[in-house]
Design a protein around this motif. Structure first.
Motif, short mmCIF file in Angstrom:
data_model
loop_
_atom_site.label_atom_id
_atom_site.label_comp_id
_atom_site.label_asym_id
_atom_site.label_seq_id
_atom_site.Cartn_x
_atom_site.Cartn_y
_atom_site.Cartn_z
N TYR A 51 0.82 -1.20 0.00
CA TYR A 51 0.00 0.00 0.00
C TYR A 51 0.86 1.26 0.00
O TYR A 51 0.58 2.21 -0.74
CB TYR A 51 -0.95 -0.02 1.20
CG TYR A 51 -1.79 -1.27 1.24
CD1 TYR A 51 -2.88 -1.42 0.38
CD2 TYR A 51 -1.48 -2.33 2.09
CE1 TYR A 51 -3.65 -2.57 0.39
CE2 TYR A 51 -2.24 -3.48 2.11
CZ TYR A 51 -3.32 -3.60 1.25
OH TYR A 51 -4.07 -4.75 1.25
N PHE A 52 1.91 1.31 0.83
CA PHE A 52 2.73 2.52 0.79
C PHE A 52 3.65 2.53 -0.43
O PHE A 52 4.08 3.59 -0.87
CB PHE A 52 3.48 2.78 2.11
CG PHE A 52 4.56 1.81 2.48
CD1 PHE A 52 5.80 1.84 1.88
CD2 PHE A 52 4.36 0.89 3.52
CE1 PHE A 52 6.82 0.99 2.27
CE2 PHE A 52 5.37 0.02 3.91
CZ PHE A 52 6.60 0.07 3.28
N ALA A 54 2.57 1.64 -3.44
CA ALA A 54 1.70 2.25 -4.44
C ALA A 54 1.47 3.73 -4.15
O ALA A 54 1.47 4.56 -5.08
CB ALA A 54 0.36 1.50 -4.48
N GLY A 55 1.32 4.06 -2.88
CA GLY A 55 1.04 5.44 -2.53
C GLY A 55 2.20 6.37 -2.81
O GLY A 55 2.00 7.55 -3.12
N LEU A 56 3.42 5.85 -2.71
CA LEU A 56 4.61 6.67 -2.94
C LEU A 56 5.22 6.43 -4.32
O LEU A 56 6.30 6.95 -4.63
CB LEU A 56 5.65 6.41 -1.85
CG LEU A 56 5.21 6.78 -0.43
CD1 LEU A 56 6.25 6.33 0.59
CD2 LEU A 56 4.97 8.29 -0.32
N HIS A 57 4.54 5.60 -5.13
CA HIS A 57 4.91 5.35 -6.53
C HIS A 57 6.31 4.76 -6.67
O HIS A 57 7.13 5.22 -7.47
CB HIS A 57 4.80 6.66 -7.34
CG HIS A 57 3.50 7.38 -7.17
ND1 HIS A 57 2.31 6.86 -7.65
CD2 HIS A 57 3.18 8.55 -6.55
CE1 HIS A 57 1.31 7.69 -7.35
NE2 HIS A 57 1.81 8.72 -6.67
N TYR A 114 9.12 9.03 -0.79
CA TYR A 114 9.78 7.78 -0.40
C TYR A 114 11.05 8.05 0.41
O TYR A 114 11.31 7.38 1.41
CB TYR A 114 10.11 6.99 -1.67
CG TYR A 114 11.06 5.84 -1.47
CD1 TYR A 114 10.65 4.68 -0.83
CD2 TYR A 114 12.37 5.92 -1.94
CE1 TYR A 114 11.52 3.61 -0.66
CE2 TYR A 114 13.25 4.86 -1.78
CZ TYR A 114 12.83 3.71 -1.12
OH TYR A 114 13.70 2.67 -0.96
N GLY A 178 -6.32 4.13 4.61
CA GLY A 178 -5.07 4.57 3.99
C GLY A 178 -3.86 4.12 4.79
O GLY A 178 -3.91 4.03 6.02
N TRP A 179 -2.77 3.82 4.08
CA TRP A 179 -1.59 3.25 4.74
C TRP A 179 -0.99 4.18 5.78
O TRP A 179 -0.35 3.72 6.74
CB TRP A 179 -0.53 2.89 3.70
CG TRP A 179 0.02 4.06 2.92
CD1 TRP A 179 -0.42 4.54 1.73
CD2 TRP A 179 1.13 4.89 3.30
NE1 TRP A 179 0.32 5.62 1.32
CE2 TRP A 179 1.29 5.86 2.26
CE3 TRP A 179 1.99 4.93 4.39
CZ2 TRP A 179 2.29 6.84 2.30
CZ3 TRP A 179 2.98 5.90 4.43
CH2 TRP A 179 3.12 6.84 3.40
N ARG A 180 -1.19 5.47 5.63
CA ARG A 180 -0.61 6.42 6.59
C ARG A 180 -1.17 6.21 8.00
O ARG A 180 -0.45 6.37 8.98
CB ARG A 180 -0.86 7.85 6.11
CG ARG A 180 -0.15 8.17 4.78
CD ARG A 180 -0.41 9.59 4.33
NE ARG A 180 0.18 9.85 3.01
CZ ARG A 180 1.44 10.19 2.81
NH1 ARG A 180 2.27 10.31 3.84
NH2 ARG A 180 1.89 10.42 1.59
#
Length: 411
Positions: A51-52, A54-57, A114, A178-180
């Motif tokens: 998840y993080f 993908a979230g941080l590309h 990242y 959300g991963w955060r």
């Protein structure tokens, strides 16, 4: 009988008036809460990785460096903090460590990129080893000598219970909010820990004779190094299998994806039960307990490849691997006995050793797997590491007996 050559860890200098009114169970619960917070962030990061990433590309292999950054923080932070904080009150230091831990996890939750996440995960790991080491020393100082291992085990229960409930909760929150938020949760748990320690832990006066140089004297002690090596090598067997369990379940056992976290949580169940059992056994015979546990651990790890084809058999073996891999508190107690005046550094280094095992086990298992032997072969790698850890422990025991001029068969 227990090794009579060992010296009992000196209790913290706690005023008698305050110790008399200390609620020991609530103090240990407060310290275990910190372990729960640390365990949640350490293991949930693995389940939140997709998840993080993908979230941080970034790719998942690259995102996995955030997990390595945390482990590196543990290895680096434990000895440095232990040495530099030699003259601080344990209660004050535990609150401060939880504050740093909580802030770093909250910063992880708001990482803009990242690169920032890597830095914040490193900061999150810095208090890990020092917290567990100092919490163990404080817990042991509140109980009679024959209850020390059980007190230390109670602190470690926070970590093992986090593997069952904390990781599941953080993963659920991360998936749905959300991963955060999965990283923010340990920050909130750290806040609760600070409040509980402030309310329940007794105030201890720092040792006037303590100094960084005295703490560094632990590095001259052969028994300290042998105990640390036992953890770094022997516990590598657990991580060799744990790291590739999900892949084994998906590729070999062929379970549905939702089954994977359920089966992996069985490790936490086994470790919780094993930590309780090991603590009680160690208070009866500290030196013999790791021998039987590591022998049983080696046998359990050998069964892993044989049980991989069926979800029920592999679940049963995972329970055994978790149970007999629960030696953290026992080794922590042994370090209290052999560290003499360098208690804080030795206790903190124990968790550096276990994070070294976290790197060694998967690395060696990965080599064997890439040679074409398949994911279940991690079990055989784990067996070898468990037996090597046992050999180091037996050598340490023999060396201690010889130094004390005691019969080798006097257990």
């Amino acid at each position: 009988m227990q090794d009579a050559s060992a010296t009992i860890a000196a209790p913290a200098d706690i005023p008698a008036s305050e110790l008399a009114v200390t609620n020991v169970p609530l103090t240990i619960l407060a310290l275990a809460m910190g372990g729960f917070a640390i365990g949640t962030t350490e293991f949930a990061a693995m389940s939140l990785l997709p998840y993080f990433a993908a979230g941080l590309h970034v790719s998942e292999p690259m995102a996995a460096h955030a997990i390595s950054a945390y482990a590196l923080g543990v290895v680096v932070g434990a000895p440095i903090i232990a040495v530099l904080s030699a003259r601080l009150s344990r209660k004050f230091l535990l609150i401060a460590l939880m504050a740093v831990f909580g802030i770093a996890n909250c910063l992880s939750a708001i990482s803009p990129s990242y690169g920032w996440l890597i830095g914040f995960r490193f900061l999150s790991g810095l208090p890990h080893g020092a917290y567990f080491g100092i919490a163990a020393l404080l817990a042991a100082s509140l109980v009679p000598p024959n209850k020390r291992a059980q007190a230390v085990s109670s602190i470690m229960l926070g970590l093992t219970i986090a593997m069952i409930f904390g990781v599941a909760l953080a993963t659920f929150i991360g998936q749905h909010a959300g991963w955060r938020w999965g990283f923010a949760l340990p920050g909130l748990l750290a806040l609760a820990t600070m409040a509980m320690i402030a309310a329940f832990a007794p105030f201890d006066r720092p040792d006037a004779a303590a100094s960084p140089m005295r703490e560094l004297s632990a590095l001259q002690n052969k028994q300290v190094w042998l105990t640390l090596a036992t953890g770094a090598v022997g516990f590598g067997g657990f991580f060799a299998v744990y790291s590739f369990t999900a892949s084994t379940l998906l590729e070999v056992t062929r379970v549905d994806a939702w089954v994977v976290p359920v089966v992996i949580a069985i490790y936490g169940v086994g470790m919780t039960l094993g930590t309780i059992a090991a603590g009680r056994a160690a208070d009866r015979n500290l030196m013999a307990t790791p021998v039987w546990f590591m022998l049983a651990s080696a046998a359990s790890l050998t069964l892993f490849p044989l049980a991989a084809g069926n979800v029920w058999t592999i679940s049963a073996v995972i329970l055994l691997i978790g149970f007999f891999g629960s030696l953290g508190a026992v080794l922590q107690t042994r370090l209290m006995d052999v560290a003499q005046d360098a208690q804080t550094l030795a206790a903190a280094l124990n968790h550096s050793a276990f994070n070294a095992a976290n790197a060694l086990g998967p690395f060696l298992a990965g080599i064997v797997i890439t040679m074409g032997y398949g994911f279940p072969s991690a079990g055989f790698v784990g067996t070898v590491l468990a037996l090597l850890g046992l050999a180091i422990w037996l050598y340490a025991w023999r060396d201690a007996r010889r130094a004390a001029d005691r019969p080798l068969n006097d257990w």
